[in-house]
Design an enzyme around this catalytic site. Structure first.
Site, PDB file in Angstrom:
ATOM      1  N   HIS A 132       0.821  -1.221   0.000  1.00 13.09           N
ATOM      2  CA  HIS A 132       0.000   0.000   0.000  1.00 13.09           C
ATOM      3  C   HIS A 132       0.851   1.266   0.000  1.00 13.09           C
ATOM      4  O   HIS A 132       0.389   2.329  -0.383  1.00 13.09           O
ATOM      5  CB  HIS A 132      -0.976   0.003   1.179  1.00 13.09           C
ATOM      6  CG  HIS A 132      -0.331   0.235   2.503  1.00 13.09           C
ATOM      7  ND1 HIS A 132       0.160  -0.769   3.271  1.00 13.09           N
ATOM      8  CD2 HIS A 132      -0.081   1.381   3.169  1.00 13.09           C
ATOM      9  CE1 HIS A 132       0.683  -0.252   4.362  1.00 13.09           C
ATOM     10  NE2 HIS A 132       0.554   1.047   4.340  1.00 13.09           N
ATOM     11  N   HIS A 187       8.289  -1.981   2.228  1.00 15.43           N
ATOM     12  CA  HIS A 187       8.192  -0.519   2.177  1.00 15.43           C
ATOM     13  C   HIS A 187       9.565   0.144   2.005  1.00 15.43           C
ATOM     14  O   HIS A 187       9.750   1.003   1.139  1.00 15.43           O
ATOM     15  CB  HIS A 187       7.568   0.041   3.459  1.00 15.43           C
ATOM     16  CG  HIS A 187       6.235  -0.518   3.805  1.00 15.43           C
ATOM     17  ND1 HIS A 187       5.373  -1.016   2.872  1.00 15.43           N
ATOM     18  CD2 HIS A 187       5.606  -0.649   4.997  1.00 15.43           C
ATOM     19  CE1 HIS A 187       4.273  -1.435   3.475  1.00 15.43           C
ATOM     20  NE2 HIS A 187       4.397  -1.225   4.768  1.00 15.43           N
TER      21      HIS A 187
END
Lengths: 372, 508
Positions: free
Chosen positions: B196, B258
């Site tokens: 995300h 990430h």
């Protein structure tokens, strides 16, 4: 309006030559207040708004906070006041900042209001050009009926990157609509052109385009023969003309060389040489005003029809029919359409809107045949 | 980018140029937290903003028994804050339906298939299906195999795509094994591995900042950059995920995805286009260029730690080992700092310092590019002390923006120099709130744009970089990790790591 016909400009009155110095002093004061942090402001564009009557001036002034919130910019709002016969250009300044909930930072905007006497119309460029921030795009919002021309606004005309016109909802004659189309086409050779009226019909275009996203329906685009627009009153609706101009140019329908519109019906040829047409139908509809439905239909035996219709309660219904059978129906909310919001969206764009230009050219071509 | 767009002439010139085809989203794990907190709110926002196609539907698949109407009622609370009118919800709810079944039972998938065909038939739409695995990873294999066996990986005239949530494996071996399972059934172009972080506007803005502006590229290399720091700091702890986190740790949970994704975006070469594969090719090249940290080097270039009891914003907080679901003798890290080098012409010799952890003083994600000092300081000895190198900081969250620090003369006769910061804040230029990451990613997957999703080779390469570290930790049998009190910037070993090169962590 006061006794002399002059309008009270909002903001701090200032001599026009002192505008920049006053603004610099203001920001220096802010820097001192903020102590350790250097003050920096983001400015994304210059927006000039020129209006020719006080009502438009008030409307533009009310739109400024929302515009500034979405586009930190320098706004130059000029009223060409026909009631003041002579005198100098008056100026007033305001700077306002709004807290962005998104960033927790202030979004700031400088607004310079000008009042220009009728006699000083030619001086407008000399008043505005020195106030433009360098290296930033210059937008002109021109919500007036009159034309914006290089002859009338020398110097200023050349400085505009994008002009935002506002086509009236209805016209008293096809000649007037043709004049508007003419102006948009003419301006497009010197600057980029937007039209608030075009922005207002975006949701119609979205809904109609969506009907043809499915591969099955897309095949039907080739078979379309008839466009019918329905409106509540018998008048010249700019929305109906723009939508039809858009469809005709997107579908590559061509007008015959010699033709004349009859009974609100326009005839074309599809790329395959088939006869096609657009018909304007008038039928009152309770609680609705103006254009409220558009139908696209083939003319073969197993006819397929696509309908988009406004309903009460802010819904746009779309339907697909084959023969007499309803194949699909869905409803969409009509997006909020206030002009301030639309104008904010227009300021997001800098590129040429070729589709609009093709549509307005198609409108102009259509009108040629219907003009007396 | 959608091919469809170019085939529908009426789409040309519309503000929303990216438009998904009519489709059905099938959410596995539809009663779970992710569905309620992220997926359905994101789909609802897309719907009210008019970005979902005509005839879209959402089919929730889960084990618990419930009716369509119960399923809808439960989801209502998830979208309440975005509801503008009851009619918005009524129309959205009409697209929601529920399928009760056991993911592991192959027979359920024949029923699922029939249900989908019914839905598609009722609405006269093609069989475009997006499968979203919002389940624990342990269920992935069985779901994917069953979808394949039921013939749903290729849905005839329509398309079939699958979105997989991280973690994609827990090391290189398990990642490869998962990728094998996926590729038995789906072609790579059907697979959307979601991170995300890549859906955040500011992460995408890194690419725009670098490749839409020409002034930064000439200095974006070893000649001008001294070092780079990437920080992903969280103030939260385990939030009830103790059991999951014990098996994962920060290296797997945050660095593998990430942090390494941010590294690739900041270090990549310009892609030839903004096409999914062109962008991902360049990202993979960065990962390939990472100089492997051997097991022997782990103690020198990698620091891990655990938070100890402390206080954050005036509140006392317990330490990691006291958290629920955590083994009191746990050696799972809640903080990691790593030094990496990239072996390519652009970055040779420039250290990249990465740090991430839980219960740190601030929630902040930032990439800071430290430029080399001016070659000669001509402003006297005081100035040498006061002048600081330029730092370009790309702030990802919470305060999205870009800031550049540079030296400036202090007014007056003393000739003193002081660094000042020039800030660009995303929110001060664009008053609009950017869409949530899941909105962007769900829309992209429906459109078929995989640019912001992780490709198989990116995933495996990232694991390959971290595997020696994981192995060394496994083999070292160290049971006590360096501690840092809650509300501080990690263990002192992290400061030592960066001090080896005479540097220090940026104060955030």
């Amino acid at each position: 309006m006061n006794a002399e016909g002059s309008t009270q400009l909002p903001g701090q009155p200032v001599n026009l030559p002192d505008v920049e110095a006053e603004l610099t002093a203001f920001w220096q004061g802010e820097a001192i207040k903020s102590k350790d942090e250097a003050i920096t402001r983001t400015t994304t564009l210059n927006l000039i708004i020129i209006v020719e009557d006080e009502n438009l001036f008030q409307r533009a002034n009310q739109a400024v906070p929302q515009l500034a919130f979405h586009h930190p910019c320098r706004i130059i709002l000029a009223l060409l006041n026909p009631h003041i016969k002579s005198g100098k250009v008056e100026a007033a300044l305001s700077v306002f900042c709004q807290l962005s909930l998104l960033s927790g930072k202030q979004i700031c905007c400088e607004q310079i209001n000008l009042q220009v006497p009728a006699s000083a119309r030619q001086d407008l460029a000399g008043a505005i050009l020195p106030l433009l921030l360098p290296s930033l795009p210059v937008y002109l919002w021109w919500p007036n009926w009159s034309y914006f021309t290089a002859k009338e606004f020398p110097g200023l005309y050349q400085a505009i990157d994008r002009i935002i016109l506002d086509i009236p909802a209805t016209f008293s004659s096809t000649k007037a609509l043709a004049g508007f189309a003419d102006q948009a086409i003419r301006l497009s050779s010197d600057m980029r052109v937007s039209d608030m009226g075009w922005a207002r019909i975006t949701y119609w275009r979205e809904a109609i385009a969506q009907l043809f996203d499915s591969p099955n329906n897309r095949a039907s685009l080739q078979q379309l023969r008839k466009i019918t627009t329905l409106q509540t009153k018998k008048n010249i609706s700019s929305a109906a003309f723009l939508l039809s101009g858009w469809l005709v140019s997107s579908l590559d329908w061509k007008l015959p060389k010699q033709w004349k519109a009859s009974n609100g019906e326009f005839r074309f040829r599809s790329p395959n040489g088939e006869e096609t047409g657009w018909r304007i139908a008038t039928k009152p509809e309770k609680n609705l005003d103006g254009l409220y439905a558009i139908e696209l239909a083939s003319d073969e035996k197993d006819q397929i029809r696509f309908m988009a219709s406004l309903r009460q309660g802010g819904l746009l219904e779309i339907e697909t029919w084959r023969s007499q059978t309803l194949l699909h129906k869905s409803a969409h909310s009509v997006p909020r359409q206030d002009d301030d919001r639309l104008l904010c969206n227009e300021l997001d764009l800098l590129q040429t809107d070729e589709v609009y230009l093709q549509a307005i050219k198609a409108v102009k071509a259509l009108l040629k045949g219907s003009l007396p | 980018m959608s091919e469809l767009l170019f085939q529908n002439p009426l789409r040309e010139g519309l503000r929303l140029t990216r438009w998904p085809q009519p489709s059905t989203i099938i959410i596995f794990g539809a009663t779970g937290d992710l569905t309620h907190r992220k997926l359905v709110p994101a789909l609802f926002r897309l719907f009210v903003n008019g970005l979902l196609p005509v005839n879209f539907s959402i089919l929730g698949f889960a084990r618990r028994e419930k009716t369509d109407s119960q399923f809808r009622d439960e989801l209502l609370s998830a979208v309440q804050k975005d509801m503008r009118s009851q009619s918005d919800w009524d129309r959205f709810a009409a697209s929601l339906s529920y399928f009760q079944g056991d993911f592991t039972q192959s027979t359920e998938y024949q029923n699922l298939r029939r249900r989908l065909e019914e839905l598609e038939g009722e609405q006269g739409k093609p069989s475009n299906r997006l499968f979203y695995l919002a389940t624990p990873p342990s269920q992935y294999e069985s779901i994917i195999d069953n979808l394949g066996a039921a013939g749903m990986a290729n849905s005839g005239p329509g398309w079939a795509r699958i979105i997989i949530e991280k973690p994609y494996g827990r090391d290189l071996e398990s990642a490869r094994s998962l990728n094998k399972v996926i590729s038995r059934v789906f072609r790579e172009e059907q697979v959307y591995r979601i991170d995300h972080y890549l859906g955040k506007e500011t992460v995408q803005n890194i690419l725009v900042f670098r490749f839409a502006n020409s002034i930064f590229e000439p200095i974006w290399n070893r000649r001008y950059v001294e070092h780079v720091q990437i920080t992903v700091a969280e103030t939260i702890g385990l939030e009830g995920r103790g059991k999951f986190f014990e098996e994962t740790g920060t290296l797997r949970d945050v660095v593998q995805n990430h942090v390494l994704q941010l590294l690739t975006l900041v270090a990549m070469e310009p892609p030839s286009s903004f096409d999914a594969n062109a962008v991902r090719d360049e990202k993979v090249k960065v990962l390939r260029a990472v100089q492997p940290i051997t097991e022997a080097e782990v103690s020198r270039y990698v620091v891990r730690g655990q938070y100890a009891a402390g206080s954050l914003l005036g509140e006392k907080k317990i330490g990691y080992l006291q958290e629920e679901g955590v083994d009191p003798n746990s050696a799972t890290e809640s903080f990691v700092a790593v030094r990496l080098l990239l072996n390519n012409w652009r970055w040779a010799g420039v250290p990249f310092y990465l740090r991430t952890g839980k219960k740190l003083p601030k929630k902040v994600t930032e990439i800071a590019i430290f430029f080399k000092s001016a070659p000669l300081q001509i402003f006297g000895p005081e100035a040498v002390e006061e002048a600081k190198p330029n730092v370009l900081a790309l702030s990802i969250q919470p305060d999205e923006g870009i800031s550049l620090s540079f030296d400036s003369k202090v007014p007056g006769p003393n000739g003193r120099i002081r660094p000042v910061t020039m800030d660009f804040r995303y929110g001060t230029s664009f008053g609009e709130a950017p869409p949530e990451a899941y909105e962007r990613l769900l829309l992209d997957a429906m459109i078929g744009d995989a640019t912001l999703f992780t490709r198989i080779d990116e995933n495996e390469k990232a694991w390959q970089i971290l595997t020696p570290i994981l192995q060394q930790w496994e083999e070292s049998k160290i049971r006590t990790l360096p501690q840092y009190p809650v509300g501080t910037w990690g263990p002192k070993e992290a400061d030592t790591l960066i001090k080896q090169e005479g540097l220090k962590w940026r104060r955030l």
